[in-house]
Design an enzyme around this catalytic site. Structure first.
Site, short mmCIF file in Angstrom:
data_model
loop_
_atom_site.label_atom_id
_atom_site.label_comp_id
_atom_site.label_asym_id
_atom_site.label_seq_id
_atom_site.Cartn_x
_atom_site.Cartn_y
_atom_site.Cartn_z
N LYS A 88 58.00 -76.16 24.22
CA LYS A 88 56.97 -77.19 24.29
C LYS A 88 55.61 -76.55 24.05
CE LYS A 88 56.60 -81.66 25.40
NZ LYS A 88 57.43 -82.72 24.79
N THR A 134 62.49 -80.00 26.21
CA THR A 134 61.08 -79.60 26.16
C THR A 134 60.25 -80.41 27.14
OG1 THR A 134 60.51 -81.10 24.34
CG2 THR A 134 61.34 -78.93 23.75
N ASP A 135 60.66 -81.64 27.43
CA ASP A 135 59.96 -82.43 28.44
C ASP A 135 60.10 -81.79 29.82
OD1 ASP A 135 58.55 -85.05 29.13
OD2 ASP A 135 60.30 -85.14 30.45
N PHE A 236 24.93 -49.98 5.71
CA PHE A 236 26.19 -49.70 5.00
C PHE A 236 25.82 -48.95 3.72
CE2 PHE A 236 29.95 -51.11 2.37
CZ PHE A 236 30.85 -50.31 3.04
N ARG A 253 20.35 -54.29 7.45
CA ARG A 253 20.94 -55.57 7.06
C ARG A 253 21.29 -56.38 8.30
NH1 ARG A 253 27.35 -54.57 5.55
NH2 ARG A 253 27.87 -53.44 7.47
N VAL A 301 30.90 -51.60 10.01
CA VAL A 301 31.70 -52.42 10.92
C VAL A 301 32.85 -51.59 11.48
CG1 VAL A 301 33.05 -54.54 11.13
CG2 VAL A 301 31.06 -54.49 9.62
N GLN A 302 33.42 -50.74 10.63
CA GLN A 302 34.54 -49.91 11.06
C GLN A 302 34.18 -49.07 12.29
OE1 GLN A 302 33.71 -50.55 7.97
NE2 GLN A 302 35.46 -50.50 6.56
N ASN A 328 33.48 -60.05 8.07
CA ASN A 328 32.05 -60.15 7.79
C ASN A 328 31.63 -61.61 7.68
OD1 ASN A 328 31.13 -57.46 7.64
ND2 ASN A 328 32.11 -57.21 5.65
#
Length: 374
Positions: A88, A134-135, A236, A253, A301-302, A328
């Site tokens: 569910k 599932t109920d 960068f 940036r 970013v790395q 990004n």
């Protein structure tokens, strides 16, 4: 090994559908036998110094035998069912903890429960006698919340796994997803309100708990939709210069991303899951933003991603692996030099938000296994 596979919800790894979370709760916390199958509370051995016998605390279990029977059909010998299960999804739950008439706490969850049975006769023969509807799974979420209360998403997930494995002997595997709605307490002139809350979707918390019969649960927690932006202290530069490159070096940036992170626990013993989640988020924000007056330089970013993951492993011993993804969110410089009569000087104020295409940076950081070198 899990047989739910990627068909369940792709949730065991944010990097790939086939990555299996190998997290195991320490074997030291699964040494008590099942004492009373009729009372789920007796199925838990609680690690609690105060002896409160609260099933929301850390749970251990053992010695439940599976039902290994399975149907056989000669006509389908050339086929084999791979990943399978049912459950569910999107069971919504609001739990109000009433400390007194006016002071309340709330937690709102959206819960998925998936079961894998020890037999496949429902698939192979249309025999439904082993199916837990599932109920019924939906009702279980509500009834366990009423009976035992709701604490962290991880503890509630562990509770649900234990219930299904102990209550139904033919269930071989349980997988529970819990996503928490981000409510925060309203404040009036800096004073927290007792029972009024504000929806604050700055980030979303979630977890997945998976347990196979006679094994310990695998616990993975995470956060998503943490969108951040800083206007300087990001660069960068010095990347490969070849005939395909058109992007210039950038020594200053805008850096913006939407962070997704997930981490795996090596134990559930003495873990404050709420504190861990806030610590992970704080590590991400610290390594992204830095001190409030000066910030912190990000050469890529790395590098920011790696430093955030390292911070988490340095601060939380119970986490053995963490992975993050940082796409990004580009804000491009606009060249307004074509309008010399209208604009004076270099443009450093107006940018163009561009969402597609976008770069995607991701990595997983694991603790080294130093025992093999000893």
């Amino acid at each position: 090994m899990s047989r739910f596979g990627a068909l369940a919800d792709d949730s065991l790894s944010i990097m790939g559908k086939n990555t299996v979370c190998l997290n195991r709760v320490s074997s030291k916390i699964i040494n008590n036998q099942l004492k009373n199958e009729k009372n789920p509370r007796e199925n838990f051995s609680i690690i609690n110094k105060n002896n409160t016998n609260d099933p929301g605390d850390f749970i251990r279990w053992n010695n439940v035998q599976p039902n290994l029977s399975a149907s056989h059909d000669d006509e389908i010998d050339k086929y084999e069912i791979g990943s399978y299960g049912y459950g569910k999804n999107n069971v919504k739950l609001l739990y109000v903890k009433r400390e007194d008439a006016y002071r309340h706490e709330i937690r709102e969850y959206e819960v998925d429960t998936h079961l894998r049975l020890g037999t496949q006769k429902d698939y192979l023969m249309g025999d439904n006698r082993d199916i837990i509807a599932t109920d019924s799974q939906k009702n279980t979420v509500y009834l366990l919340a009423k009976k035992y209360g709701v604490k962290s998403p991880e503890e509630f997930g562990i509770l649900l796994c234990a219930h299904f494995l102990y209550t139904y002997k033919h269930v071989e595997e349980v997988h529970v997803n819990v996503e928490e709605y981000p409510w925060m307490r309203h404040q009036v002139a800096g004073v927290p309100h007792n029972h009024a809350f504000i929806f604050n979707p700055s980030t979303t918390r979630y977890c997945q708990v998976t347990q196979l019969r006679n094994e310990s649960p695998r616990i993975r927690s995470g956060l998503k939709d943490l969108r951040v932006l800083k206007t300087t202290q990001s660069s960068f530069m010095d990347f490969i210069q070849d005939e395909y490159r058109s992007l210039p070096d950038a020594n200053d940036r805008i850096f913006s991303t939407v962070v997704t992170a997930s981490w795996d626990f090596s134990t559930a013993k003495n873990v404050d899951f709420d504190k861990v989640w806030h610590t992970v988020r704080d590590c991400i924000l610290q390594r992204f933003a830095g001190p409030p007056s000066t910030g912190v330089a990000s050469p890529s970013v790395q590098n920011t991603l790696y430093l955030a993951e390292k911070c988490v492993l340095d601060k939380i011993d119970q986490i053995y692996s963490i992975e993050m993804r940082m796409p990004n969110k580009h804000y491009l410089n606009l060249d307004l030099s074509k309008f010399p009569k209208l604009v004076e000087g270099e443009n450093k104020e107006v940018y163009l938000p561009v969402d597609k295409p976008s770069g995607i940076i991701y990595a997983q950081l694991n603790r080294r296994d130093i025992t093999s070198k000893l």
